[in-house]
Design a protein around this motif. Structure first.
Motif, PDB file in Angstrom:
ATOM      1  N   TYR A  52      41.187  41.443  38.255  1.00 44.02           N
ATOM      2  CA  TYR A  52      41.181  42.160  37.199  1.00 44.02           C
ATOM      3  C   TYR A  52      41.105  41.450  35.845  1.00 44.02           C
ATOM      4  N   THR A  53      40.186  41.544  35.255  1.00 45.18           N
ATOM      5  CA  THR A  53      39.808  40.710  34.124  1.00 45.18           C
ATOM      6  C   THR A  53      41.030  40.328  33.154  1.00 45.18           C
ATOM      7  N   GLY A  54      41.643  41.389  32.873  1.00 40.38           N
ATOM      8  CA  GLY A  54      42.575  41.236  31.899  1.00 40.38           C
ATOM      9  C   GLY A  54      44.040  41.016  32.402  1.00 40.38           C
ATOM     10  N   ILE A  55      44.105  40.628  33.704  1.00 37.30           N
ATOM     11  CA  ILE A  55      45.230  40.386  34.402  1.00 37.30           C
ATOM     12  C   ILE A  55      45.344  39.044  34.785  1.00 37.30           C
ATOM     13  N   GLY A  56      44.288  38.910  35.599  1.00 37.49           N
ATOM     14  CA  GLY A  56      44.051  37.619  36.279  1.00 37.49           C
ATOM     15  C   GLY A  56      44.650  37.780  37.793  1.00 37.49           C
ATOM     16  N   GLY A  57      44.986  36.811  38.249  1.00 39.90           N
ATOM     17  CA  GLY A  57      45.594  36.747  39.569  1.00 39.90           C
ATOM     18  C   GLY A  57      44.585  37.473  40.533  1.00 39.90           C
ATOM     19  N   ALA A  58      43.795  36.736  41.084  1.00 38.67           N
ATOM     20  CA  ALA A  58      42.799  37.132  42.177  1.00 38.67           C
ATOM     21  C   ALA A  58      43.314  37.619  43.482  1.00 38.67           C
ATOM     22  N   SER A  59      42.655  38.284  43.953  1.00 39.56           N
ATOM     23  CA  SER A  59      43.045  38.764  45.528  1.00 39.56           C
ATOM     24  C   SER A  59      42.045  38.151  46.315  1.00 39.56           C
ATOM     25  N   TYR A  60      42.537  37.834  47.631  1.00 38.74           N
ATOM     26  CA  TYR A  60      41.428  37.187  48.617  1.00 38.74           C
ATOM     27  C   TYR A  60      41.558  37.913  49.870  1.00 38.74           C
ATOM     28  N   ALA A  61      40.369  38.153  50.553  1.00 38.95           N
ATOM     29  CA  ALA A  61      40.529  38.584  52.008  1.00 38.95           C
ATOM     30  C   ALA A  61      41.271  37.348  52.872  1.00 38.95           C
ATOM     31  N   THR A  62      41.936  37.707  53.950  1.00 36.08           N
ATOM     32  CA  THR A  62      42.441  36.622  54.469  1.00 36.08           C
ATOM     33  C   THR A  62      41.699  35.394  55.168  1.00 36.08           C
ATOM     34  N   ASP A  63      40.513  35.824  55.565  1.00 38.52           N
ATOM     35  CA  ASP A  63      39.562  34.973  56.202  1.00 38.52           C
ATOM     36  C   ASP A  63      39.005  33.855  55.167  1.00 38.52           C
ATOM     37  N   ALA A  65      40.957  33.158  52.040  1.00 39.65           N
ATOM     38  CA  ALA A  65      42.079  32.741  51.199  1.00 39.65           C
ATOM     39  C   ALA A  65      42.283  31.213  51.659  1.00 39.65           C
ATOM     40  N   GLY A  66      42.207  30.379  50.706  1.00 38.27           N
ATOM     41  CA  GLY A  66      42.500  28.902  50.532  1.00 38.27           C
ATOM     42  C   GLY A  66      40.882  28.281  50.805  1.00 38.27           C
ATOM     43  N   ARG A  67      39.954  28.982  50.850  1.00 36.75           N
ATOM     44  CA  ARG A  67      38.746  28.245  50.884  1.00 36.75           C
ATOM     45  C   ARG A  67      37.823  28.621  49.689  1.00 36.75           C
ATOM     46  N   PHE A  68      37.844  30.003  49.314  1.00 36.40           N
ATOM     47  CA  PHE A  68      37.191  30.383  48.171  1.00 36.40           C
ATOM     48  C   PHE A  68      37.958  30.691  46.868  1.00 36.40           C
ATOM     49  N   THR A  69      37.503  30.354  45.633  1.00 36.73           N
ATOM     50  CA  THR A  69      38.413  30.635  44.341  1.00 36.73           C
ATOM     51  C   THR A  69      37.515  31.337  43.357  1.00 36.73           C
ATOM     52  N   LEU A  70      38.045  32.343  42.861  1.00 35.38           N
ATOM     53  CA  LEU A  70      37.373  33.411  41.728  1.00 35.38           C
ATOM     54  C   LEU A  70      37.816  32.581  40.441  1.00 35.38           C
TER      55      LEU A  70
END
Length: 126
Positions: A52-63, A65-70
């Protein structure tokens, strides 16, 4: 009008990296949910990561997480997805989506976005 446009797809070997970009037209929204989703033929579209652009704090799918970064640019009109340590199962068409709804819905499992890009292809070979 909001028109997400994706770029940055390509072909890499397993273990490689790609960075996808999603640019949206300037909108009157101050903040919105933006995310990446992927789909392979014969399967449902699935969420990869959202923010959410005004809040930040990305959420990732489990598979992923740790490899992809928004990340997003300062103007909040471009969303990036840095994908590292890619695996063959990451292959698919990656779609960017954007919409304005309650931040609590802004997570990879929520796919009810009104605005979608046309997608960019990612192919990871073993």
């Amino acid at each position: 009008q909001v028109d997400p446009v994706e770029s940055g797809g390509g072909s890499v070997q397993a273990g490689g990296s790609l960075r996808l970009s999603c640019r949206i037209s300037r909108t009157t929204w101050n903040d919105a949910c933006m995310g990446w989703f992927r789909q392979v033929p014969g399967k449902d579209r699935e969420g990869v990561a959202t923010i959410y652009t005004g809040i930040g704090g990305a959420s990732y799918a489990t598979d992923v997480a740790g490899r992809f970064t928004l990340s997003q640019d300062h103007a909040k009109t471009t969303l990036y997805l840095q994908m590292n340590d890619l695996k063959p199962e990451d292959s698919g068409t990656y779609y960017c989506a954007v919409d304005q709804f309650h931040p609590a819905r802004c997570r990879p499992s929520y796919l009810n976005f009104d605005y979608w890009g046309r997608g960019t292809q990612v192919t990871v070979s073993a």
